[in-house]
Design a protein around this motif. Sequence first.
Motif, PDB file in Angstrom:
ATOM      1  N   UNK A 140      90.926 -14.431 111.526  1.00 60.97           N
ATOM      2  CA  UNK A 140      89.477 -14.683 111.552  1.00 60.97           C
ATOM      3  C   UNK A 140      88.792 -13.930 110.412  1.00 60.97           C
ATOM      4  N   UNK A 141      89.282 -12.719 110.113  1.00 63.55           N
ATOM      5  CA  UNK A 141      88.622 -11.921 109.070  1.00 63.55           C
ATOM      6  C   UNK A 141      88.818 -12.536 107.685  1.00 63.55           C
ATOM      7  N   UNK A 187      92.596 -11.735 115.183  1.00 67.46           N
ATOM      8  CA  UNK A 187      91.507 -11.133 114.431  1.00 67.46           C
ATOM      9  C   UNK A 187      91.737 -11.098 112.910  1.00 67.46           C
ATOM     10  N   UNK A 188      92.953 -10.722 112.450  1.00 68.77           N
ATOM     11  CA  UNK A 188      93.139 -10.677 110.999  1.00 68.77           C
ATOM     12  C   UNK A 188      92.938 -12.046 110.359  1.00 68.77           C
ATOM     13  N   UNK A 217      92.360 -17.190 118.271  1.00 66.67           N
ATOM     14  CA  UNK A 217      92.658 -16.943 116.862  1.00 66.67           C
ATOM     15  C   UNK A 217      92.786 -15.442 116.645  1.00 66.67           C
ATOM     16  N   UNK A 266      88.719 -15.832 107.090  1.00 64.61           N
ATOM     17  CA  UNK A 266      88.057 -17.143 106.986  1.00 64.61           C
ATOM     18  C   UNK A 266      86.962 -17.140 105.916  1.00 64.61           C
ATOM     19  N   UNK A 267      86.151 -16.068 105.855  1.00 66.62           N
ATOM     20  CA  UNK A 267      85.057 -16.074 104.874  1.00 66.62           C
ATOM     21  C   UNK A 267      85.608 -16.064 103.447  1.00 66.62           C
TER      22      UNK A 267
END
Lengths: 207, 207
Positions: free
Chosen positions: B7-8, B4-5, B2, B10-11
């Motif tokens: 993943x960032x 990185x951007x 996945x 997701x929250x």
Amino acid sequence: AIPRPTAARVSLYLRELEVRLDRGQITVRSRELGDSLGFTDAQIRKDLRLLGLSGHPGVGYGIRDLLGRLRRLCGTDHECPVAIVGAGNIGRALLSYGRFETEGFRIAAVFDADEAKVGERLGRSTVRSMSELRDRVQRLGIRIGIVATPPESAQEAAERLVEAGVDGILNFAPRRLELPTGISVTEVDLSMSLVNLSLQIALSRMN
Amino acid sequence: AIPRPTAARVSLYLRELEVRLDRGQITVRSRELGDSLGFTDAQIRKDLRLLGLSGHPGVGYGIRDLLGRLRRLCGTDHECPVAIVGAGNIGRALLSYGRFETEGFRIAAVFDADEAKVGERLGRSTVRSMSELRDRVQRLGIRIGIVATPPESAQEAAERLVEAGVDGILNFAPRRLELPTGISVTEVDLSMSLVNLSLQIALSRMN
Ligand SMILES: NC(=O)c1ccc[n+]([C@@H]2O[C@H](COP(=O)([O-])OP(=O)(O)OC[C@H]3O[C@@H](n4cnc5c(N)ncnc54)[C@H](O)[C@@H]3O)[C@@H](O)[C@H]2O)c1
Ligand SMILES: NC(=O)c1ccc[n+]([C@@H]2O[C@H](COP(=O)([O-])OP(=O)(O)OC[C@H]3O[C@@H](n4cnc5c(N)ncnc54)[C@H](O)[C@@H]3O)[C@@H](O)[C@H]2O)c1
């Protein structure tokens, strides 16, 4: 106008540029910024263009110049006085944190409803009573208020800051604030930092 | 893997979906998520596809289903015990913050080098001495450590957590940690929240 997602990335650019400046770097290319932050270099160039900043083809952007312009845009190129309401754990931790000053924010006043805390000296500040809030916020030209009270008092604390004339609220309490339009609000939610960390751990196990 | 951007973000998706679930919403379209979070609906659909999640054309995504899958991905679908090193202002504020539990994190242990704090009861935790750290982190299966010490002790606190077996560190101290590869680190920098707020204020004045 600057699109919201671009504006939300500005603090990431600021932080990355500061790290490079500290290391003595003079210029930076959009690809380098992109690699560090996880965005495509096209996204970086688009954002900086939207922010009115252009680089020199082949050379990149001057780091000091970019930092100066981004700070002017954010209004952090001059000292920005801030008030804290709530002299509890969060309020005290914010007072001890030296990094605010390097970003241009000075904690100019701290207020608390607990009379037993009023008069206590915390760092360079003295805790004031809530009855002094309006007068001190106006006299010191404070534009930003931090709400660090329990959730049930957050709305009242925010309203008093807005009445006194602040333009923005940094809210630590887990409670949605109802404030007039035109007042900017940023929520802090540290549980999302834990979620990010947990996801990073899960992803590093997959790879 | 996945990107990185993605993943960032997701929250941000988790938080937005929780707000909608609380309001009783059942499904959500990518355009609705995009409008709330300030991303294009193409970006939302791309992210969710990369995360292995697909919607139903014309109907959107089931909110409960999305939340469940995202939490499984983050490893927050089960209780995640966390250790705090530093029972000062930040450490105590984290102990009082109920929202961690709703996201699946339980503060299972608190440690401090100041012997005068050892044995103090804070909420449901008792402050332990640093000599008990390795044993308790291992016995309780703690995977995440929070560093809430002064900057000069942050590296030592992080190393002891890593030696005891944690996979990730949430770092509050303004000090870059040198940790073995494979250990995930998330920094907290509240001055960036103030920068974001200051920019929002500046932009709302422009419009
Ligand atoms: N956003 C996050 O990630 C996060 C993390 C931890 C804690 N918190 C939250 O931050 C807030 C502060 O936490 P804390 O640990 O500092 O709490 P605390 O109880 O230590 O401090 C709160 C302070 O607010 C004062 N207060 C109470 N009512 C007031 C009022 N009406 N006007 C002015 N002052 C008033 C109290 O006297 C006290 O000094 C809480 O809402 C907590 O849930 C948020
Ligand atoms: N990241 C942010 O945005 C932010 C904001 C505010 C404060 N901070 C930082 O967070 C950290 C904690 O702040 P605070 O206000 O809670 O500080 P504090 O002084 O109130 O608490 C620090 C605690 O760490 C303990 N300690 C010291 N050395 C230790 C060691 N070697 N091992 C274990 N425990 C040790 C102390 O006994 C104390 O209880 C500081 O580094 C501060 O700069 C960060």
